[in-house]
Design a protein around this motif. Structure first.
Motif, PDB file in Angstrom:
ATOM      1  N   ARG A 154      11.425  -1.798  -4.750  1.00  0.00           N
ATOM      2  CA  ARG A 154      12.433  -2.546  -4.005  1.00  0.00           C
ATOM      3  C   ARG A 154      11.783  -3.677  -3.211  1.00  0.00           C
ATOM      4  N   LEU A 155      10.657  -3.366  -2.562  1.00  0.00           N
ATOM      5  CA  LEU A 155       9.960  -4.376  -1.765  1.00  0.00           C
ATOM      6  C   LEU A 155       9.444  -5.517  -2.628  1.00  0.00           C
ATOM      7  N   ILE A 156       8.902  -5.190  -3.788  1.00  0.00           N
ATOM      8  CA  ILE A 156       8.410  -6.244  -4.694  1.00  0.00           C
ATOM      9  C   ILE A 156       9.550  -7.195  -5.050  1.00  0.00           C
ATOM     10  N   ASP A 157      10.690  -6.626  -5.417  1.00  0.00           N
ATOM     11  CA  ASP A 157      11.850  -7.456  -5.769  1.00  0.00           C
ATOM     12  C   ASP A 157      12.314  -8.285  -4.575  1.00  0.00           C
ATOM     13  N   ALA A 158      12.335  -7.646  -3.395  1.00  0.00           N
ATOM     14  CA  ALA A 158      12.809  -8.345  -2.198  1.00  0.00           C
ATOM     15  C   ALA A 158      11.898  -9.507  -1.829  1.00  0.00           C
ATOM     16  N   PHE A 159      10.584  -9.289  -1.875  1.00  0.00           N
ATOM     17  CA  PHE A 159       9.634 -10.361  -1.571  1.00  0.00           C
ATOM     18  C   PHE A 159       9.756 -11.498  -2.579  1.00  0.00           C
ATOM     19  N   ARG A 160       9.799 -11.142  -3.848  1.00  0.00           N
ATOM     20  CA  ARG A 160       9.914 -12.173  -4.881  1.00  0.00           C
ATOM     21  C   ARG A 160      11.219 -12.949  -4.734  1.00  0.00           C
ATOM     22  N   GLY A 161      12.265 -12.241  -4.319  1.00  0.00           N
ATOM     23  CA  GLY A 161      13.576 -12.869  -4.189  1.00  0.00           C
ATOM     24  C   GLY A 161      13.629 -13.975  -3.151  1.00  0.00           C
ATOM     25  N   ILE A 162      12.684 -13.958  -2.195  1.00  0.00           N
ATOM     26  CA  ILE A 162      12.667 -15.012  -1.172  1.00  0.00           C
ATOM     27  C   ILE A 162      11.450 -15.927  -1.341  1.00  0.00           C
TER      28      ILE A 162
ATOM     29  N   VAL B 204       0.846  -1.196   0.000  1.00  0.00           N
ATOM     30  CA  VAL B 204       0.000   0.000   0.000  1.00  0.00           C
ATOM     31  C   VAL B 204       0.884   1.250   0.000  1.00  0.00           C
ATOM     32  N   ILE B 205       0.520   2.226  -0.816  1.00  0.00           N
ATOM     33  CA  ILE B 205       1.242   3.497  -0.837  1.00  0.00           C
ATOM     34  C   ILE B 205       0.238   4.625  -1.036  1.00  0.00           C
ATOM     35  N   SER B 206       0.427   5.709  -0.315  1.00  0.00           N
ATOM     36  CA  SER B 206      -0.469   6.860  -0.406  1.00  0.00           C
ATOM     37  C   SER B 206      -0.132   7.709  -1.623  1.00  0.00           C
ATOM     38  N   ALA B 207      -1.176   8.129  -2.347  1.00  0.00           N
ATOM     39  CA  ALA B 207      -0.976   9.006  -3.508  1.00  0.00           C
ATOM     40  C   ALA B 207      -0.300  10.304  -3.096  1.00  0.00           C
ATOM     41  N   GLY B 208      -0.621  10.788  -1.887  1.00  0.00           N
ATOM     42  CA  GLY B 208       0.009  12.017  -1.407  1.00  0.00           C
ATOM     43  C   GLY B 208       1.500  11.853  -1.208  1.00  0.00           C
ATOM     44  N   ASP B 209       1.915  10.683  -0.715  1.00  0.00           N
ATOM     45  CA  ASP B 209       3.345  10.430  -0.517  1.00  0.00           C
ATOM     46  C   ASP B 209       4.081  10.328  -1.846  1.00  0.00           C
ATOM     47  N   ILE B 210       3.390   9.786  -2.863  1.00  0.00           N
ATOM     48  CA  ILE B 210       3.991   9.739  -4.201  1.00  0.00           C
ATOM     49  C   ILE B 210       4.159  11.153  -4.735  1.00  0.00           C
ATOM     50  N   GLU B 211       3.104  11.957  -4.555  1.00  0.00           N
ATOM     51  CA  GLU B 211       3.101  13.322  -5.100  1.00  0.00           C
ATOM     52  C   GLU B 211       4.209  14.183  -4.506  1.00  0.00           C
ATOM     53  N   LYS B 212       4.452  14.026  -3.197  1.00  0.00           N
ATOM     54  CA  LYS B 212       5.461  14.887  -2.553  1.00  0.00           C
ATOM     55  C   LYS B 212       6.826  14.225  -2.430  1.00  0.00           C
ATOM     56  N   ASN B 213       7.006  13.101  -3.129  1.00  0.00           N
ATOM     57  CA  ASN B 213       8.295  12.407  -3.136  1.00  0.00           C
ATOM     58  C   ASN B 213       8.808  12.118  -1.727  1.00  0.00           C
ATOM     59  N   LYS B 214       7.921  11.585  -0.885  1.00  0.00           N
ATOM     60  CA  LYS B 214       8.314  11.277   0.483  1.00  0.00           C
ATOM     61  C   LYS B 214       9.447  10.263   0.486  1.00  0.00           C
ATOM     62  N   VAL B 215      10.434  10.490   1.378  1.00  0.00           N
ATOM     63  CA  VAL B 215      11.655   9.686   1.391  1.00  0.00           C
ATOM     64  C   VAL B 215      11.727   8.840   2.657  1.00  0.00           C
ATOM     65  N   ARG B 216      12.157   7.597   2.508  1.00  0.00           N
ATOM     66  CA  ARG B 216      12.493   6.766   3.662  1.00  0.00           C
ATOM     67  C   ARG B 216      13.850   7.204   4.171  1.00  0.00           C
ATOM     68  N   SER B 217      13.890   7.738   5.377  1.00  0.00           N
ATOM     69  CA  SER B 217      15.133   8.310   5.888  1.00  0.00           C
ATOM     70  C   SER B 217      16.224   7.268   6.069  1.00  0.00           C
ATOM     71  N   ASP B 218      15.832   6.028   6.395  1.00  0.00           N
ATOM     72  CA  ASP B 218      16.850   5.007   6.641  1.00  0.00           C
ATOM     73  C   ASP B 218      17.503   4.516   5.356  1.00  0.00           C
ATOM     74  N   LEU B 219      16.784   4.619   4.227  1.00  0.00           N
ATOM     75  CA  LEU B 219      17.322   4.132   2.958  1.00  0.00           C
ATOM     76  C   LEU B 219      17.670   5.246   1.981  1.00  0.00           C
ATOM     77  N   GLY B 220      17.090   6.429   2.205  1.00  0.00           N
ATOM     78  CA  GLY B 220      17.373   7.546   1.319  1.00  0.00           C
ATOM     79  C   GLY B 220      16.710   7.430  -0.043  1.00  0.00           C
TER      80      GLY B 220
ATOM     81  N   THR C 216      12.760   7.319  -2.267  1.00  0.00           N
ATOM     82  CA  THR C 216      11.358   7.726  -2.156  1.00  0.00           C
ATOM     83  C   THR C 216      10.472   6.502  -1.971  1.00  0.00           C
ATOM     84  N   TYR C 217       9.261   6.744  -1.441  1.00  0.00           N
ATOM     85  CA  TYR C 217       8.344   5.651  -1.155  1.00  0.00           C
ATOM     86  C   TYR C 217       7.984   4.852  -2.409  1.00  0.00           C
ATOM     87  N   ASP C 218       7.806   5.535  -3.538  1.00  0.00           N
ATOM     88  CA  ASP C 218       7.440   4.804  -4.752  1.00  0.00           C
ATOM     89  C   ASP C 218       8.570   3.891  -5.213  1.00  0.00           C
TER      90      ASP C 218
END
Length: 494
Positions: A97-105, A72-88, A90-92
């Motif tokens: 990355r998450l899709i690849d990581a889940f598929r990878g295992i 799940v991702i918020s349209a507002g977070d996509i619009e404002k390019n919200k960043v994950r501080s731990d990874l540097g 954006t949420y989109d």
């Protein structure tokens, strides 16, 4: 040697069994809101020694034939390019990355849901990108008066407007790049649609912290408050659970505050709520897997202190505010600790006072503390890292494992080739130099072989470090804190 306080294998087994029980309780279909980090849960591994950062995904892998992931991702977070501080990132980008990581295992990712969609162009572009990659995308919309207007929410004009997510497996894990993405609303929307289709389905919440069956002021729970000091999350006794069962449990303020609304939504959807309290909604079994309470208390106290130092540095860099610092001071008082309880910090400051220059200290697994000073060749953090490796290898402190013929070309490249002003080697450059030396020098090879033993070690610097140094310590799994001071009085710092 640091004590193990948590039985990780027991956790994986009991947690997966408990989730399976919840699936069966709801007739074979469960929407599980997954809070926190599925991958790389380093906070949990720090406060619960023995907890592996990938424990949650390992647990899910035990049920991979029955589970599918919805991100799940918020349209507002996509619009404002919200960043994950731990990874540097954006949420989109993190969704990809998450899709690849889940598929990878070997975990199945069924779809992506864009929530709070109100025509944002960036959300449209992201949907187009995902669709081109073959990923199903569903759109969910804002609901006026959410979450208080229950009659509207549970209607064809509320949840009914949301696109129904096609799922095929008994366990649907709803996860997101970060908080505020709309995971709970997505779960409840699905319950509405499933009920209209005559499908029996349930909802549960998986949050590791706060741990519901530990005391309110247990350091593990205080450390969670420390980790979320900027969000103003507060642990509290679950009043609904206490009233219903006469048992004291711990939850946090947002879940307690929203529970009456969630309960009312359940009643509107299915005629009655399956839960009597926020604690009832949870499935977390971490508290049952603590095997050494003292070890977890000590580890959590250290985490609170580390969070305090980080808050001080954030304020110094203009990235945080004093309110977080004040809250962390209160949490330290409640845990009965202070910066004096961090030996590695005292050692770094003593070394800095002795040399009149920045210094760093590292506490090794056996409790030995080594220090590094600033020299013409090495920065203090690089020097401390090199000393730590030599100590772990049993090499004399005065033995040089990096000859001048390796260090000098790197310094020449930095100054003459790359235009840097500081010739001293950073931590990454020291490790590269050590790797080169190890090809022909058995002593350097022995020192380099100790690198994995640094994971979990404590580090403190008398000044804030450059990003390259903080990044290396993070990659090595070391717990870094810094005094909230810059090395120079310049206004621009890399």
């Amino acid at each position: 040697m640091k004590k193990i306080g948590f039985d990780n294998e027991k956790y994986i087994a009991t947690q997966s069994a408990h989730i399976k029980e919840r699936i069966a309780h709801f007739g074979g279909k469960l929407y599980l809101e997954f809070g926190g980090k599925l991958f790389d849960d380093y906070h949990a591994s720090r406060v619960l020694p023995g907890f592996e950062p990938d424990s949650k995904v390992r647990m899910l892998c035990q049920m991979k034939d029955d589970a599918e992931i919805v991100i799940v991702i918020s349209a507002g977070d996509i619009e404002k390019n919200k960043v994950r501080s731990d990874l540097g990132i954006t949420y989109d980008v993190d969704v990809l990355r998450l899709i690849d990581a889940f598929r990878g295992i070997g975990l199945y990712v069924g779809s992506v849901v864009i929530t709070q969609y109100a025509g944002q162009a960036a959300a449209d572009a992201f949907k187009k990108r995902l669709t081109a990659l073959g990923m199903p995308v569903y759109m969910h919309y804002p609901i006026a008066g959410y979450p208080g207007n229950v009659p509207l929410i549970v209607s064809d004009e509320g949840y009914g407007r949301n696109e129904y997510i096609e799922t095929t497996r008994p366990l649907v894990v709803i996860t997101a790049p970060g908080p505020g993405s709309g995971k709970m609303a997505t779960c409840l929307s699905q319950l509405y649609h499933e009920h209209k289709r005559g499908v029996t389905a349930g909802y549960a919440k998986f949050e590791t912290f706060p741990i519901w069956n530990l005391p309110l002021k247990h350091p593990v729970n205080l450390a969670y408050e420390a980790a979320t000091a900027d969000l103003n999350d507060v642990n509290m006794i679950d009043p609904f659970h206490l009233e219903t069962y006469g048992v004291t449990t711990v939850n946090y303020n947002r879940d307690v505050e929203i529970f009456p609304v969630v309960s009312a939504i359940f009643e509107q959807i299915a005629g009655e709520s399956p839960y009597h309290s926020p604690t009832d909604m949870g499935v977390n079994m971490a508290g049952n897997c603590i095997i050494d309470d003292d070890a977890c208390r000590e580890a959590s106290c250290q985490e609170i202190i580390r969070r305090y130092y980080q808050a001080l540095c954030d304020v110094r860099m203009g990235l945080g505010d004093e309110s977080s610092v004040r809250k962390l001071e209160l949490l330290m008082n409640q845990a009965n600790v202070s910066t004096a309880n961090r030996p590695v910090a005292a050692a770094a400051l003593r070394r800095a006072d002795e040399t009149g220059a920045p210094a760093a200290a590292i506490e090794l697994p056996d409790g030995t503390i080594v220090t590094g000073k600033t020299t013409a060749l090495l920065g203090s953090s690089a020097a401390a890292l090199l000393t730590a490796l030599k100590t772990l290898a049993g090499l004399p402190h005065d033995l040089h494992v990096l000859p001048q013929l390796i260090i000098e070309p790197i310094q020449k490249l930095k100054i003459e080739g790359l235009g840097n002003h500081n010739p001293r080697l950073h931590t990454d450059e020291v490790l590269i130099a050590l790797s080169i030396s190890a090809a022909t020098n058995p002593v350097a090879e022995l020192a380099l072989a100790q690198l994995s033993r640094l994971s979990g070690c404590e580090v403190h610097s008398s000044v804030m470090l450059a990003q390259v140094d903080t990044g290396v310590f993070k990659k090595l799994g070391m717990n870094l804190t810094c005094e909230p001071h810059y090395q120079t009085k310049k206004l621009y710092h890399k």
